[in-house]
Design a protein around this motif. Structure first.
Motif, mmCIF file in Angstrom:
data_model
loop_
_atom_site.group_PDB
_atom_site.id
_atom_site.type_symbol
_atom_site.label_atom_id
_atom_site.label_comp_id
_atom_site.label_asym_id
_atom_site.label_seq_id
_atom_site.Cartn_x
_atom_site.Cartn_y
_atom_site.Cartn_z
ATOM 1 N N MET A 131 6.977 -23.126 56.733
ATOM 2 C CA MET A 131 7.264 -22.436 58.418
ATOM 3 C C MET A 131 6.318 -23.555 59.168
ATOM 4 O O MET A 131 7.292 -23.839 60.625
ATOM 5 N N ASP A 132 5.772 -23.158 59.248
ATOM 6 C CA ASP A 132 4.191 -24.381 60.545
ATOM 7 C C ASP A 132 5.257 -25.546 60.410
ATOM 8 O O ASP A 132 5.320 -25.916 61.689
ATOM 9 N N MET A 133 5.556 -25.867 59.155
ATOM 10 C CA MET A 133 5.171 -27.487 59.253
ATOM 11 C C MET A 133 6.866 -28.012 60.032
ATOM 12 O O MET A 133 7.396 -29.427 59.994
ATOM 13 N N THR A 134 8.059 -27.296 59.760
ATOM 14 C CA THR A 134 9.570 -27.438 59.146
ATOM 15 C C THR A 134 9.970 -27.050 60.371
ATOM 16 O O THR A 134 10.511 -27.080 60.794
ATOM 17 N N LYS A 135 9.804 -25.526 60.695
ATOM 18 C CA LYS A 135 10.061 -24.601 61.600
ATOM 19 C C LYS A 135 11.792 -24.590 61.369
ATOM 20 O O LYS A 135 12.822 -24.857 62.147
ATOM 21 N N PRO A 153 13.437 -22.014 58.620
ATOM 22 C CA PRO A 153 13.243 -20.979 57.196
ATOM 23 C C PRO A 153 15.118 -20.555 56.951
ATOM 24 O O PRO A 153 14.534 -20.298 56.265
ATOM 25 N N ASN A 154 15.833 -21.086 57.758
ATOM 26 C CA ASN A 154 16.938 -21.422 57.466
ATOM 27 C C ASN A 154 17.301 -21.992 56.102
ATOM 28 O O ASN A 154 17.961 -22.072 55.375
ATOM 29 N N ALA A 155 17.021 -23.569 55.975
ATOM 30 C CA ALA A 155 16.840 -24.445 54.638
ATOM 31 C C ALA A 155 15.462 -23.563 53.838
ATOM 32 O O ALA A 155 16.012 -23.789 53.360
ATOM 33 N N LEU A 156 14.619 -23.017 54.082
ATOM 34 C CA LEU A 156 13.623 -22.681 53.213
ATOM 35 C C LEU A 156 13.939 -21.370 52.679
ATOM 36 O O LEU A 156 15.020 -21.669 50.733
ATOM 37 N N GLY A 157 15.148 -20.967 53.324
ATOM 38 C CA GLY A 157 15.917 -19.431 52.683
ATOM 39 C C GLY A 157 17.698 -19.985 51.165
ATOM 40 O O GLY A 157 16.930 -19.611 50.519
ATOM 41 N N ALA A 158 17.856 -21.175 52.275
ATOM 42 C CA ALA A 158 18.783 -21.355 51.608
ATOM 43 C C ALA A 158 18.168 -22.282 50.364
ATOM 44 O O ALA A 158 18.683 -21.792 49.227
ATOM 45 N N ALA A 159 16.985 -23.421 50.253
ATOM 46 C CA ALA A 159 16.614 -23.013 49.151
ATOM 47 C C ALA A 159 15.864 -22.333 48.385
ATOM 48 O O ALA A 159 16.675 -22.398 46.423
ATOM 49 N N LEU A 160 15.546 -21.162 48.601
ATOM 50 C CA LEU A 160 15.119 -20.579 47.667
ATOM 51 C C LEU A 160 16.853 -19.931 46.721
ATOM 52 O O LEU A 160 16.904 -19.358 44.875
ATOM 53 N N ALA A 206 7.515 -29.504 52.099
ATOM 54 C CA ALA A 206 6.126 -28.971 52.526
ATOM 55 C C ALA A 206 6.061 -27.208 51.592
ATOM 56 O O ALA A 206 4.238 -27.212 52.111
ATOM 57 N N ARG A 207 6.426 -26.279 51.125
ATOM 58 C CA ARG A 207 5.669 -25.834 50.924
ATOM 59 C C ARG A 207 4.881 -26.076 49.160
ATOM 60 O O ARG A 207 3.395 -25.672 49.395
ATOM 61 N N GLU A 208 4.873 -27.269 48.496
ATOM 62 C CA GLU A 208 3.846 -27.851 47.520
ATOM 63 C C GLU A 208 3.175 -28.354 48.754
ATOM 64 O O GLU A 208 1.611 -27.868 48.182
ATOM 65 N N ILE A 209 3.108 -28.855 50.106
ATOM 66 C CA ILE A 209 1.550 -29.165 50.957
ATOM 67 C C ILE A 209 0.891 -28.430 50.905
ATOM 68 O O ILE A 209 -0.262 -28.002 51.294
ATOM 69 N N GLU A 221 16.340 -29.314 53.237
ATOM 70 C CA GLU A 221 15.792 -28.084 52.395
ATOM 71 C C GLU A 221 14.423 -28.930 50.836
ATOM 72 O O GLU A 221 14.197 -27.809 50.383
ATOM 73 N N LEU A 222 14.885 -30.226 50.897
ATOM 74 C CA LEU A 222 14.281 -31.164 50.931
ATOM 75 C C LEU A 222 12.705 -31.008 50.819
ATOM 76 O O LEU A 222 11.533 -30.679 50.627
ATOM 77 N N GLU A 223 12.645 -31.750 52.327
ATOM 78 C CA GLU A 223 11.692 -31.501 52.927
ATOM 79 C C GLU A 223 10.782 -30.572 53.100
ATOM 80 O O GLU A 223 9.676 -29.807 52.724
ATOM 81 N N VAL A 224 11.338 -28.723 53.583
ATOM 82 C CA VAL A 224 11.157 -27.728 53.143
ATOM 83 C C VAL A 224 10.687 -27.454 51.919
ATOM 84 O O VAL A 224 9.137 -26.460 51.827
ATOM 85 N N LEU A 225 10.582 -27.279 50.703
ATOM 86 C CA LEU A 225 10.521 -27.116 49.735
ATOM 87 C C LEU A 225 9.126 -28.316 49.066
ATOM 88 O O LEU A 225 8.334 -27.858 49.214
#
Length: 288
Positions: A216-220, A222-229, A132-135, A126-130
């Protein structure tokens, strides 16, 4: 980069329009001397705001720069994501907050600031995908505009806090009593419309979706991003006593502002995020 030219034009007008008003008033009141003096003053102030705006926002949240011996895992994730996206690695900051939030500011050097709660709440995926959003915001060249908008809108919105403290110091009781809350409501009735207009006009509606797509492009994942949000929104719903400047709401991955009673109804004007269900559907459809 998506929206790069438009964002630069918006930054120019954010500085130019108030500067023109100040220069025109100075010329009307002081003639040519007033005109020259005001031109020099607004030029210098614009440089200060542009180059030091990120530092002001970081100090606003008491963010502390992470040293080379701290938070090795987070710094490693951020470094790898920056390399993957082809952008310069941002500096990492940490600030104290009960909300699990991240934000990125900077006009030259970019700075990612993460709350102490986020470090505790999110797992590594979850940290990685969040992050990644900032990046993603950096890659999409949205950070400079977000920074200037947050600085100006935050200063305007802070007018209501000053009014509240003035009421308290004037002997009106506690901040939850009717009198100071009413004074704050009136103050925000004055400050909120221009601040919210600045946020709405300065923040593209698609900015969060674009950042989601980069993640999504960088981490592939989606479940982690949805859970983190979802976790962020859950904390925002549950924690009633956490106050954030509404002029900064566009900096965060989820709208951190909640309208809980008539005294903070103005907060709805600052929302630049799609509702979470729609975003999660978009995330899943984009990654499929």
């Amino acid at each position: 980069m998506p929206g790069s030219s438009k964002n630069k034009v918006k930054i120019f007008f954010l500085f130019a329009l108030p500067s023109l008003v100040v220069v025109a008033i100075s010329w009307f009141l002081g003639g040519n001397n007033g005109l020259i003096g005001s031109l020099i003053a607004v030029f210098l102030l614009s440089l200060i705001f542009y180059f030091l705006g990120a530092r002001v926002l970081l100090r606003w949240y008491h963010s502390k720069k992470v040293q080379s011996t701290e938070y090795d895992e987070i710094r490693s994730i951020l470094r790898n994501l920056a390399d993957m996206a082809g952008v310069n690695e941002p500096d990492l900051y940490v600030f104290d907050s009960d909300l699990p939030l991240l934000f990125t500011v900077g006009t030259r050097k970019k700075n990612v600031s993460i709350s102490s709660s986020a470090i505790e709440v999110f797992d590594s995926e979850e940290l990685e995908v969040l992050l990644a959003r900032e990046i993603g915001h950096i890659k999409n060249d949205a950070v400079s505009l977000n920074t200037i908008v947050a600085l100006f809108a935050g200063i305007i919105s802070a007018f209501s806090t000053l009014a509240l403290w003035g009421a308290l110091l004037g002997g009106f009781g506690q901040d939850y009593d009717p009198a100071p809350k009413l004074i704050r409501l009136i103050a925000m009735g004055i400050a909120a419309p221009p601040a919210a207009l600045l946020v709405q006009l300065g923040t593209p509606r698609e900015a969060e979706s674009l950042a989601d797509n980069v993640a999504m492009d960088m981490t592939k994942n989606p479940n982690a991003l949805g859970a983190a949000l979802s976790k962020v929104e859950s904390f925002v719903d549950d924690l009633e006593n956490v106050r954030l400047n509404p002029g900064h709401s566009h900096l965060f991955s989820v709208n951190p502002l909640k309208v809980r009673d008539i005294f903070n109804v103005h907060l709805s004007m600052f929302n630049t995020h799609l509702d979470l269900d729609t975003r999660k559907q978009n995330i899943l459809s984009y990654s499929s």
